[in-house]
Scaffold this motif. Structure first.
Motif, mmCIF file in Angstrom:
data_model
loop_
_atom_site.group_PDB
_atom_site.id
_atom_site.type_symbol
_atom_site.label_atom_id
_atom_site.label_comp_id
_atom_site.label_asym_id
_atom_site.label_seq_id
_atom_site.Cartn_x
_atom_site.Cartn_y
_atom_site.Cartn_z
ATOM 1 N N ALA A 16 40.382 14.098 61.245
ATOM 2 C CA ALA A 16 41.293 14.511 59.484
ATOM 3 C C ALA A 16 41.220 15.838 59.729
ATOM 4 O O ALA A 16 40.600 16.410 59.966
ATOM 5 C CB ALA A 16 40.525 14.795 58.652
ATOM 6 N N VAL A 17 43.095 16.036 59.271
ATOM 7 C CA VAL A 17 43.593 17.182 58.542
ATOM 8 C C VAL A 17 43.322 17.493 57.161
ATOM 9 O O VAL A 17 43.517 16.440 56.256
ATOM 10 C CB VAL A 17 45.004 16.793 59.117
ATOM 11 N N LYS A 18 42.872 18.379 57.363
ATOM 12 C CA LYS A 18 42.503 19.352 56.074
ATOM 13 C C LYS A 18 43.539 19.987 55.639
ATOM 14 O O LYS A 18 44.489 20.793 55.522
ATOM 15 C CB LYS A 18 41.566 20.196 55.639
ATOM 16 N N LEU A 19 44.681 18.384 54.109
ATOM 17 C CA LEU A 19 46.108 19.269 54.026
ATOM 18 C C LEU A 19 45.749 20.241 53.106
ATOM 19 O O LEU A 19 44.792 20.182 52.107
ATOM 20 C CB LEU A 19 46.438 17.919 53.443
ATOM 21 N N PRO A 20 46.975 20.754 52.881
ATOM 22 C CA PRO A 20 46.674 22.532 51.369
ATOM 23 C C PRO A 20 46.753 21.162 50.491
ATOM 24 O O PRO A 20 47.182 19.893 50.019
ATOM 25 C CB PRO A 20 47.937 22.767 52.120
ATOM 26 N N LEU A 49 55.079 26.586 54.705
ATOM 27 C CA LEU A 49 55.169 25.960 55.772
ATOM 28 C C LEU A 49 53.791 26.262 56.237
ATOM 29 O O LEU A 49 52.853 27.075 56.070
ATOM 30 C CB LEU A 49 55.969 26.825 56.676
ATOM 31 N N TRP A 50 53.369 24.981 57.016
ATOM 32 C CA TRP A 50 51.839 25.129 57.273
ATOM 33 C C TRP A 50 51.879 25.106 58.700
ATOM 34 O O TRP A 50 52.623 23.776 59.148
ATOM 35 C CB TRP A 50 50.814 24.208 56.072
ATOM 36 N N LYS A 62 48.708 28.463 56.753
ATOM 37 C CA LYS A 62 49.778 28.727 55.805
ATOM 38 C C LYS A 62 50.965 30.016 56.742
ATOM 39 O O LYS A 62 49.735 31.216 56.818
ATOM 40 C CB LYS A 62 49.985 29.545 54.494
ATOM 41 N N VAL A 63 52.063 29.811 56.849
ATOM 42 C CA VAL A 63 52.502 31.377 57.634
ATOM 43 C C VAL A 63 54.238 31.304 57.040
ATOM 44 O O VAL A 63 54.899 32.782 56.891
ATOM 45 C CB VAL A 63 53.293 30.297 58.902
#
Length: 87
Positions: A16-20, A49-50, A62-63
């Motif tokens: 799983a991707v850990k979403l913001p 933007l991540w 986060k960029v």
């Protein structure tokens, strides 16, 4: 989008991707080489933007804090490691 996970084929386990937190993540935007992805996260104060890597899906970073989506797509990949971003 409520969740994203990656799975290697044919027998890999999903990772799983850990979403913001604190917003609404958008769909992933894949780099041309398929190794990275970018996604937006819309919060009450703006669009973030991540960026993440397929090899490390649990490490999004986060960029940018405030993208502009006034005209067109705010994020476009130029190459495998370069993004064009509307701020």
């Amino acid at each position: 989008v409520t969740g994203i996970s990656f799975q290697t084929l044919p027998n890999g386990k999903p990772v799983a991707v850990k979403l913001p937190e604190g917003g609404k993540p958008g769909s992933p935007n894949w780099s041309p080489d398929g190794k990275r992805f970018a996604l937006t996260n819309t919060t009450p104060t703006g669009i973030e933007l991540w960026v993440g890597e397929v090899a490390k899906p649990d490490r999004l970073r986060k960029v940018a804090d405030r993208l502009s989506a006034a005209t067109g797509d705010p994020v476009q990949w130029v190459s495998g490691d370069t993004l064009l971003v509307q701020l």
